[in-house]
Scaffold this motif. Structure first.
Motif, mmCIF file in Angstrom:
data_model
loop_
_atom_site.group_PDB
_atom_site.id
_atom_site.type_symbol
_atom_site.label_atom_id
_atom_site.label_comp_id
_atom_site.label_asym_id
_atom_site.label_seq_id
_atom_site.Cartn_x
_atom_site.Cartn_y
_atom_site.Cartn_z
ATOM 1 N N MET A 42 25.293 3.812 -12.569
ATOM 2 C CA MET A 42 25.461 2.360 -12.571
ATOM 3 C C MET A 42 24.662 1.727 -13.708
ATOM 4 O O MET A 42 23.488 2.025 -13.908
ATOM 5 N N GLY A 43 25.329 0.905 -14.504
ATOM 6 C CA GLY A 43 24.672 0.195 -15.592
ATOM 7 C C GLY A 43 24.529 0.974 -16.884
ATOM 8 O O GLY A 43 24.176 0.395 -17.913
ATOM 9 N N GLN A 44 24.800 2.270 -16.856
ATOM 10 C CA GLN A 44 24.545 3.095 -18.042
ATOM 11 C C GLN A 44 25.440 2.721 -19.216
ATOM 12 O O GLN A 44 24.981 2.615 -20.363
ATOM 13 N N GLU A 45 26.716 2.478 -18.938
ATOM 14 C CA GLU A 45 27.651 2.108 -20.007
ATOM 15 C C GLU A 45 27.259 0.764 -20.620
ATOM 16 O O GLU A 45 27.342 0.572 -21.839
ATOM 17 N N LEU A 46 26.807 -0.148 -19.784
ATOM 18 C CA LEU A 46 26.332 -1.442 -20.279
ATOM 19 C C LEU A 46 25.126 -1.272 -21.195
ATOM 20 O O LEU A 46 25.024 -1.912 -22.242
ATOM 21 N N ALA A 47 24.207 -0.408 -20.771
ATOM 22 C CA ALA A 47 22.998 -0.181 -21.564
ATOM 23 C C ALA A 47 23.335 0.446 -22.916
ATOM 24 O O ALA A 47 22.688 0.147 -23.926
ATOM 25 N N GLN A 48 24.337 1.304 -22.928
ATOM 26 C CA GLN A 48 24.716 1.964 -24.179
ATOM 27 C C GLN A 48 25.389 1.007 -25.158
ATOM 28 O O GLN A 48 25.276 1.159 -26.365
ATOM 29 N N SER A 49 26.068 -0.014 -24.616
ATOM 30 C CA SER A 49 26.875 -0.874 -25.483
ATOM 31 C C SER A 49 26.247 -2.232 -25.792
ATOM 32 O O SER A 49 26.659 -2.891 -26.747
ATOM 33 N N HIS A 50 25.236 -2.638 -25.014
ATOM 34 C CA HIS A 50 24.684 -3.984 -25.192
ATOM 35 C C HIS A 50 23.162 -3.967 -25.117
ATOM 36 O O HIS A 50 22.595 -3.590 -24.077
ATOM 37 N N ALA A 51 22.531 -4.405 -26.176
ATOM 38 C CA ALA A 51 21.060 -4.457 -26.215
ATOM 39 C C ALA A 51 20.507 -5.368 -25.123
ATOM 40 O O ALA A 51 19.459 -5.084 -24.537
ATOM 41 N N VAL A 52 21.207 -6.465 -24.835
ATOM 42 C CA VAL A 52 20.701 -7.400 -23.833
ATOM 43 C C VAL A 52 20.674 -6.754 -22.445
ATOM 44 O O VAL A 52 19.788 -7.046 -21.633
ATOM 45 N N MET B 223 22.552 -8.559 -13.020
ATOM 46 C CA MET B 223 21.950 -9.430 -14.026
ATOM 47 C C MET B 223 22.251 -8.957 -15.441
ATOM 48 O O MET B 223 22.379 -9.777 -16.358
ATOM 49 N N ALA B 224 22.391 -7.653 -15.631
ATOM 50 C CA ALA B 224 22.779 -7.145 -16.949
ATOM 51 C C ALA B 224 24.164 -7.667 -17.318
ATOM 52 O O ALA B 224 24.390 -8.109 -18.448
ATOM 53 N N VAL B 225 25.080 -7.671 -16.350
ATOM 54 C CA VAL B 225 26.430 -8.194 -16.599
ATOM 55 C C VAL B 225 26.367 -9.675 -16.955
ATOM 56 O O VAL B 225 26.965 -10.126 -17.946
ATOM 57 N N LEU C 274 27.332 -11.512 -20.586
ATOM 58 C CA LEU C 274 28.311 -12.599 -20.647
ATOM 59 C C LEU C 274 27.720 -13.844 -21.305
ATOM 60 O O LEU C 274 28.361 -14.498 -22.132
ATOM 61 N N GLU C 275 26.477 -14.155 -20.950
ATOM 62 C CA GLU C 275 25.849 -15.375 -21.458
ATOM 63 C C GLU C 275 25.434 -15.238 -22.920
ATOM 64 O O GLU C 275 25.708 -16.125 -23.736
ATOM 65 N N LYS C 276 24.767 -14.142 -23.237
ATOM 66 C CA LYS C 276 24.157 -14.029 -24.571
ATOM 67 C C LYS C 276 25.129 -13.467 -25.609
ATOM 68 O O LYS C 276 25.160 -13.924 -26.750
ATOM 69 N N ASP C 277 25.904 -12.461 -25.225
ATOM 70 C CA ASP C 277 26.846 -11.873 -26.183
ATOM 71 C C ASP C 277 28.219 -12.544 -26.119
ATOM 72 O O ASP C 277 28.973 -12.538 -27.095
ATOM 73 N N ILE D 163 33.941 -6.925 -18.966
ATOM 74 C CA ILE D 163 33.352 -8.105 -19.594
ATOM 75 C C ILE D 163 34.285 -8.670 -20.674
ATOM 76 O O ILE D 163 34.550 -9.868 -20.717
ATOM 77 N N ASP D 164 34.822 -7.787 -21.503
ATOM 78 C CA ASP D 164 35.757 -8.230 -22.567
ATOM 79 C C ASP D 164 36.984 -8.897 -21.948
ATOM 80 O O ASP D 164 37.448 -9.935 -22.418
ATOM 81 N N ALA D 165 37.518 -8.305 -20.872
ATOM 82 C CA ALA D 165 38.719 -8.849 -20.236
ATOM 83 C C ALA D 165 38.426 -10.203 -19.616
ATOM 84 O O ALA D 165 39.248 -11.131 -19.688
ATOM 85 N N PHE D 166 37.246 -10.345 -19.006
ATOM 86 C CA PHE D 166 36.899 -11.615 -18.378
ATOM 87 C C PHE D 166 36.712 -12.709 -19.412
ATOM 88 O O PHE D 166 37.217 -13.831 -19.259
ATOM 89 N N LEU D 167 36.007 -12.389 -20.491
ATOM 90 C CA LEU D 167 35.787 -13.382 -21.550
ATOM 91 C C LEU D 167 37.109 -13.824 -22.172
ATOM 92 O O LEU D 167 37.275 -14.984 -22.549
ATOM 93 N N ALA D 168 38.053 -12.900 -22.255
ATOM 94 C CA ALA D 168 39.351 -13.232 -22.851
ATOM 95 C C ALA D 168 40.122 -14.224 -21.985
ATOM 96 O O ALA D 168 40.980 -14.958 -22.499
ATOM 97 N N LYS D 169 39.813 -14.266 -20.681
ATOM 98 C CA LYS D 169 40.513 -15.189 -19.778
ATOM 99 C C LYS D 169 39.927 -16.598 -19.837
ATOM 100 O O LYS D 169 40.582 -17.545 -19.383
ATOM 101 N N LEU D 170 38.689 -16.726 -20.305
ATOM 102 C CA LEU D 170 38.008 -18.026 -20.258
ATOM 103 C C LEU D 170 38.572 -18.986 -21.314
ATOM 104 O O LEU D 170 39.012 -18.580 -22.369
#
Length: 317
Positions: free
Chosen positions: A17-27, A70-72, A76-79, A310-317
């Motif tokens: 859990m969270g590993q893919e996020l950590a690999q792709s996003h510094a935040v 919170m990582a998610v 979303l907020e910073k990137d 995250i990419d899919a959600f941002l694309a809907k906004l």
């Protein structure tokens, strides 16, 4: 689209859990590092690598699930330049997820939330000796018939044992909690009343029942030491199924939540009545988002837990 952000509870943890996020996003890495430092524990390594038995321990699973949520949100907020207050009308969380919701809405600091959840997990585990309590899932009975089951089980109890409806999750999905004997008696009664399934859950303590009062007392002390700010959007509280923004009321309800019922079904119905069309589950797993349509068929649910989500959600906004 009117949305609410919701945050998962215990049971949604998984190794990796969270590993893919950590690999792709510094935040995301920053979130995990801050939680590790707050707890003086390499929790992120446990999240990424396991073992699952250690990750599932209440004192580890609770802050770990909050950290992923919170990582998610931070990604979303910073990137993604998302403004939570503009995208979400409410926040809500299932049990420990309430702390994640409050952190996402700015009511709790990340480090404080991590320490509170570590303490909460330890206090809940210590409140009842292993083997004394139990929890059970009842499938196929709504809360009304379950209340009848609970009343009958209490009548049959010879030692004034406790059993309560601890989680009203969805139509036909209620969880019991209390003394092991009383919970087992309730399982027999529920089966006789037509429950499709009635089974003990593999949990370490009887959460959300009066047996948790020592943990509630411990959390009252810990919460008194922490600053709680007004959330940027209202919280839908577990124990009231209504909205709250006042910090002192939030503090009080977080204490009551330890022994009180998680009124999730009612919370989702309330959000629907206030015009919410979609629940967006932030973090690990998809338990809450897949449950939505069993509660309100007019409402949709989606889960955001990976970089692709995250990419899919941002694309809907």
């Amino acid at each position: 689209m009117t949305r609410a952000f919701v945050f998962p509870g215990q049971g949604s943890q998984a190794v990796g859990m969270g590993q893919e996020l950590a690999q792709s996003h510094a935040v995301a890495r920053e979130v995990f590092q801050e939680v590790d430092e707050a707890l003086s524990q390499n929790l992120s390594k446990l999240m990424f690598e396991g073992p699952i038995e250690e990750l599932t321990l209440t004192e580890n699973a609770q802050p770990a699930l909050m950290a992923v949520s919170m990582a998610v949100v931070r990604v979303l907020e910073k990137d993604g330049n998302m403004d939570l207050a503009k995208v979400a009308k409410y926040v809500a969380g299932h049990s420990l997820g309430e702390y994640s919701a409050l952190t996402a809405a700015g009511a709790l600091e990340l480090a404080d939330a991590a320490r509170l959840l570590k303490a909460r997990g330890q206090a809940m585990q210590a409140a009842v000796p292993v083997g004394v309590g139990a929890m059970a899932a009842l499938l196929g009975l709504d809360i009304g018939p379950v209340e009848e089951v609970v009343a009958e089980a209490k009548e049959k109890s010879t030692n004034d044992e406790i059993v309560v409806a601890a989680n009203d999750n969805a139509d036909g999905q209620v969880v019991l909690s209390g003394h092991k004997g009383a919970v087992e008696a309730a399982i027999e009664i529920a089966t006789a009343k037509g429950a499709k399934k009635a089974m003990l859950l593999p949990v370490s303590a009887p959460f959300h029942c009066p047996l948790m009062q020592p943990a509630a007392d411990a959390m009252a002390e810990r919460l008194a030491e922490v600053v709680i700010a007004p959330p940027r959007v209202p919280l839908i509280a577990n124990v009231t199924a209504g909205e709250v923004s006042d910090p002192d009321t939030i503090r009080k309800l977080l204490v009551e939540q330890v022994t009180g019922r998680v009124r999730w079904r009612e919370s989702v119905l309330y959000m629907g009545e206030q015009g919410v069309e979609e629940l967006v589950e932030m973090g690990s797993g998809k338990v809450l988002s897949t449950m939505v349509r069993r509660i309100n068929r007019a409402m949709s649910g989606s889960a955001v837990g990976t970089p692709a989500d995250i990419d899919a959600f941002l694309a809907k906004l």
